[in-house]
Design a protein around this motif. Structure first.
Motif, PDB file in Angstrom:
ATOM      1  N   GLU A 179     -18.145  21.453  15.541  1.00  8.94           N
ATOM      2  CA  GLU A 179     -17.149  21.675  14.784  1.00  8.94           C
ATOM      3  C   GLU A 179     -16.222  20.688  14.490  1.00  8.94           C
ATOM      4  N   HIS A 203     -14.871  19.184  11.062  1.00  9.87           N
ATOM      5  CA  HIS A 203     -13.377  19.488  10.524  1.00  9.87           C
ATOM      6  C   HIS A 203     -12.907  18.098  10.519  1.00  9.87           C
ATOM      7  N   THR A 204     -13.287  17.212   9.727  1.00 20.16           N
ATOM      8  CA  THR A 204     -12.397  15.955   9.479  1.00 20.16           C
ATOM      9  C   THR A 204     -11.891  15.990   8.104  1.00 20.16           C
ATOM     10  N   ARG A 218     -19.387  14.281   6.368  1.00 17.22           N
ATOM     11  CA  ARG A 218     -19.080  15.168   7.511  1.00 17.22           C
ATOM     12  C   ARG A 218     -20.822  15.769   8.004  1.00 17.22           C
ATOM     13  N   ALA A 236     -16.447  25.127   2.138  1.00 18.15           N
ATOM     14  CA  ALA A 236     -15.375  24.055   2.166  1.00 18.15           C
ATOM     15  C   ALA A 236     -15.512  22.950   1.001  1.00 18.15           C
TER      16      ALA A 236
END
Lengths: 203, 203
Positions: free
Chosen positions: A69, A73-74, A81, A136
């Motif tokens: 994760e 989550h960058t 990613r 996302a």
DNA sequence: TACTGACCAATATTCTAACCTGGTCATGTC
DNA sequence: GACATGACCAGGTTAGAATATTGGTCAGTA
């Protein structure tokens, strides 16, 4: 040494035994003894040896998920990613024999029904990650709106693992970074030569 | 019935026996008898039982390759041809238990070293097809010049098989045509939302 | 109530003897 | 001679009985 909860101690002991001897050869009695408790108590916490194994895999998986994760989550764009996720996965699974064996069914540590069960758990959990990442990506605009999240996550999962496997399999002749580049390249741009970036290009 | 060459008869007999009983349970003696010849003669044509099995797989594979090449050698654009290849593969491997078992290592028919050997043969042969298709695509301009053929063929191979496997595995919840569409979509267009089709998008 | 370890049925392991099968080769056939 | 064959052998595999181990239970203890 006896400060942790019995269940915690059992999981830790089970993990040690399973890692050392594999699912089959590890015995419930040894696990209980190593957890400094009776065999009967084992069954107060787990319905079966198999359930305990699943719990161990889930705990191990959770440790991987933290890293995974973090990689996802960058602020970087989604394709980058995903690349990071694959790299992290290869690294982690290279080290964690138990997860690897449970996912690929390497018979040394597990096999049969238990292996299938734990493989499914891992697949499901990791695919969730991809689904999340794809959604996302759509939100942030880096992934096309028209992409079908469900099936795409399945396929991404497979290519991703192909790359990881190529890295872990020492006899593979596909260098890791080339594989990563290609993965990014295809997933990012597709194969088609740029021509008409407008409407309706597939099917 | 005795018009074909002894070797041909042996291969056919071996194929029947292997398909019926699997590699292990099929015996050289039965194969020879079924081919209406002596066991000694078997060894005039094959160095070992294993070699005979490989020959059978190669012969079966060749029959598949005919279909596969037909699917690829059409005037359609490359991505569409790849789609056809996957469809043909799923159909053929759905029917041909021997090839399937030899590729996936389904223990019912083969396992161990023999399975690995025949799996490698199939992988190599099919990957050649992809390499060829990619190169053709570059020539006709439907595939980007910058894609790395070697690694791309490896990854394509994996997604392709993922789709085939999803189709063959009845418990899968991924409908075949959705998977095919997605495969085409990703491979064709990538994931990235159209924005800057110019330079340097990956790495 | 929370835990335990002796106990049991089921499975796994070991041992042995009989059996089978991949591969060879001396012999026969054309 | 060239080619084909099946009896033969060593090694491996199977079968099955005897034995040991282990997952899971439960009456009893603290």
């Amino acid at each position: 040494m006896t400060t942790t909860s019995p269940r915690q101690r059992l999981i830790e002991a089970a993990e040690q035994q399973f890692r050392r001897f594999g699912y089959r050869r590890a015995t419930v009695e040894d696990v209980a003894r190593a957890a400094d408790t009776g065999k009967g108590s084992f069954y107060l916490h787990f319905a079966s040896k198999e359930d305990a194994y699943v719990a161990v895999v889930e705990a191990s998986l959770e440790r991987f998920m933290v890293k995974a994760e973090a990689a996802l989550h960058t602020p970087a764009p989604v394709p980058q990613r995903l690349r990071a996720l694959v790299a992290v996965t290869a690294e982690h699974y290279g080290d964690d024999e138990l997860l690897r064996a449970s996912l690929f069914g390497e018979a040394a540590l597990v096999d049969g029904a238990v292996a299938r069960r734990t493989a499914d758990i891992q697949r499901a959990r990791i695919r969730e990650l991809l689904v999340e990442a794809l959604q996302a990506g759509k939100l942030e605009g880096s992934v096309r709106e028209t992409v079908d999240v469900a099936s795409t996550s399945t396929l991404l999962f497979e290519v991703g693992w192909a790359v990881v496997r190529a890295e872990l399999d020492s006899s593979s002749d596909l260098p890791f970074d080339v594989a990563l580049d290609t993965l990014n390249d295809i997933v990012g741009l597709g194969l088609i030569a740029r021509a008409a970036p407008e409407e309706g290009a597939s099917k």
